[in-house]
Design an enzyme around this catalytic site. Sequence first.
Site, PDB file in Angstrom:
ATOM      1  N   GLN A  76     -10.258  -3.906  -3.973  1.00 53.48           N
ATOM      2  CA  GLN A  76     -11.450  -3.376  -3.679  1.00 53.48           C
ATOM      3  C   GLN A  76     -12.455  -3.467  -4.861  1.00 53.48           C
ATOM      4  OE1 GLN A  76     -12.324  -1.333  -0.669  1.00 53.48           O
ATOM      5  NE2 GLN A  76     -14.140  -1.766  -1.550  1.00 53.48           N
ATOM      6  N   HIS A  95      -6.989   0.593  -7.024  1.00 50.31           N
ATOM      7  CA  HIS A  95      -7.301  -0.143  -5.620  1.00 50.31           C
ATOM      8  C   HIS A  95      -7.813  -1.398  -6.046  1.00 50.31           C
ATOM      9  CE1 HIS A  95      -7.632  -1.235  -1.686  1.00 50.31           C
ATOM     10  NE2 HIS A  95      -8.575  -0.429  -1.344  1.00 50.31           N
ATOM     11  N   ASP A  97     -17.147   7.117  -2.474  1.00 47.66           N
ATOM     12  CA  ASP A  97     -15.693   7.223  -1.703  1.00 47.66           C
ATOM     13  C   ASP A  97     -15.643   8.527  -1.315  1.00 47.66           C
ATOM     14  OD1 ASP A  97     -13.477   6.265  -0.707  1.00 47.66           O
ATOM     15  OD2 ASP A  97     -12.406   6.290  -2.566  1.00 47.66           O
ATOM     16  N   ARG A 152     -14.452  -8.137   0.963  1.00 48.40           N
ATOM     17  CA  ARG A 152     -12.856  -7.990   0.718  1.00 48.40           C
ATOM     18  C   ARG A 152     -12.163  -9.222   1.131  1.00 48.40           C
ATOM     19  NH1 ARG A 152     -10.647  -2.904   0.731  1.00 48.40           N
ATOM     20  NH2 ARG A 152      -8.726  -4.223   0.167  1.00 48.40           N
ATOM     21  N   ARG A 184       0.889  -1.240   0.043  1.00 48.30           N
ATOM     22  CA  ARG A 184      -0.032   0.031  -0.056  1.00 48.30           C
ATOM     23  C   ARG A 184       1.100   1.097   0.095  1.00 48.30           C
ATOM     24  NH1 ARG A 184      -5.433   1.734   3.161  1.00 48.30           N
ATOM     25  NH2 ARG A 184      -6.090   0.094   1.616  1.00 48.30           N
ATOM     26  N   CYS A 193     -16.653   2.007  -0.486  1.00 47.38           N
ATOM     27  CA  CYS A 193     -15.488   1.097   0.215  1.00 47.38           C
ATOM     28  C   CYS A 193     -14.899   1.351   1.228  1.00 47.38           C
ATOM     29  CB  CYS A 193     -14.265   1.560  -1.113  1.00 47.38           C
ATOM     30  SG  CYS A 193     -13.664   3.186  -0.736  1.00 47.38           S
TER      31      CYS A 193
HETATM   32  N1   CP Z   1     -11.576   0.030   1.675  1.00 49.76           N
HETATM   33  C1   CP Z   1     -10.315  -0.057   2.098  1.00 49.76           C
HETATM   34  O1   CP Z   1      -9.173  -0.233   1.455  1.00 49.76           O
HETATM   35  O2   CP Z   1     -10.047   0.344   3.532  1.00 49.76           O
HETATM   36  P1   CP Z   1      -8.848   0.460   4.573  1.00 49.76           P
HETATM   37  O3   CP Z   1      -8.195   1.639   3.712  1.00 49.76           O
HETATM   38  O4   CP Z   1      -9.249   0.488   5.741  1.00 49.76           O
HETATM   39  O5   CP Z   1      -7.873  -0.613   4.142  1.00 49.76           O
HETATM   40  N1  NVA Z   2      -9.847   6.768  -2.113  1.00 52.95           N
HETATM   41  C1  NVA Z   2      -9.387   6.440  -0.545  1.00 52.95           C
HETATM   42  C2  NVA Z   2      -9.547   4.739  -0.662  1.00 52.95           C
HETATM   43  C3  NVA Z   2      -9.707   4.170   0.786  1.00 52.95           C
HETATM   44  C4  NVA Z   2      -9.696   2.989   0.752  1.00 52.95           C
HETATM   45  C5  NVA Z   2      -8.125   6.803  -0.500  1.00 52.95           C
HETATM   46  O1  NVA Z   2      -7.137   6.469  -1.360  1.00 52.95           O
HETATM   47  O2  NVA Z   2      -7.748   7.044   0.697  1.00 52.95           O
END
Ligand code: CP
Ligand code: NVA
Length: 307
Positions: free
Chosen positions: A131, A128, A223, A291, A101, A263
């Site tokens: 997701q 992502h 989102d 997920r 990440r 999400c």
């Molecule tokens: N939706 C999602 O990826 O959540 P987190 O950022 O909590 O992992």
């Molecule tokens: N668009 C958001 C998604 C979180 C799961 C971010 O990148 O923070």
Amino acid sequence: MKKDLICVKDFSCGEIEELFKLTDRLKKEKSKFNKRLYGKTLALVFQKPSNRTRVSFEVGMFELGGYSVYLGPGEINLGVRESIEDVSKTLSRYVDGIVLRTYEHKNIVRMAKSADISVINGLSDLLHPCQALADVYTVREKLRKLKGVTLCYVGDGNNVCNSLLFACAICGLNINVASPRGYAPNRQVFQESLVIASRNKARINLFNNPEDAARGADVLYTDVWASMGQEKEAALRRKIFRPYQINNGLLKLANKKALVMHCLPAHRGDEITDEVMDSKNSVIFDQAENRMHVQKAILIRLLGAKK
Ligand code: CP
Ligand code: NVA
């Protein structure tokens, strides 16, 4: 040869259907798979916070009989303490897969290139994919079909939106995206998705007006307005995105039984109201649960090849 999941496009429509069938089995016959990844190990290299991604990968790995190691921003200090390539070559000697990440998408591409093991995108600024795969699985589970379904995404054309474009195009769902000017999805992702969608007889439409995008939709999705790394823009974005809230008014324009998806994490009262989030249309927490199930299928597919 090792396989990575950097983008939803790394899987064909047929491969995604296989993943979903395996996910169905993982949900129904959980205990049958509790040794499926026995002896396998996964490193989670996270430069941003996480609830769902971290917990679902860690618990998913445990439920498959494997083991995971979480490496937060303070530990690896990717690219500062040592280069991405040195991290990935070292981890390749210890573990069977890496979930990364990160901020810049190119970090994931570099890690995948230099690793001998599978690299999974656990979110970048651009994409992502885990997701979006879990989201399409949730639509399939709830509506019992994908082809011809129209998903309406309202809000920022961000990483989640970009991956949904690919996932919908590949799986044959129509997608309407409503975003303010200057906040549309990534141009290259959009262009590529258009080509894939036309091959699969699916439609992609961009709107500025959320009402036009939501009319008759089978799924309403949103989102956060400011993603991780955009905290300084949050106040400005809150003003710009105000008309893009999923509320009862917008929900009324969609199909009566439309699914509401997010999400998470959600900023209740901003991109979605409490009423809608807690309504009977909302499948948000089933979506969060999925997920883990879908990622277990991904882990089996990428790490579980019988040697
Ligand atoms: N939706 C999602 O990826 O959540 P987190 O950022 O909590 O992992
Ligand atoms: N668009 C958001 C998604 C979180 C799961 C971010 O990148 O923070």
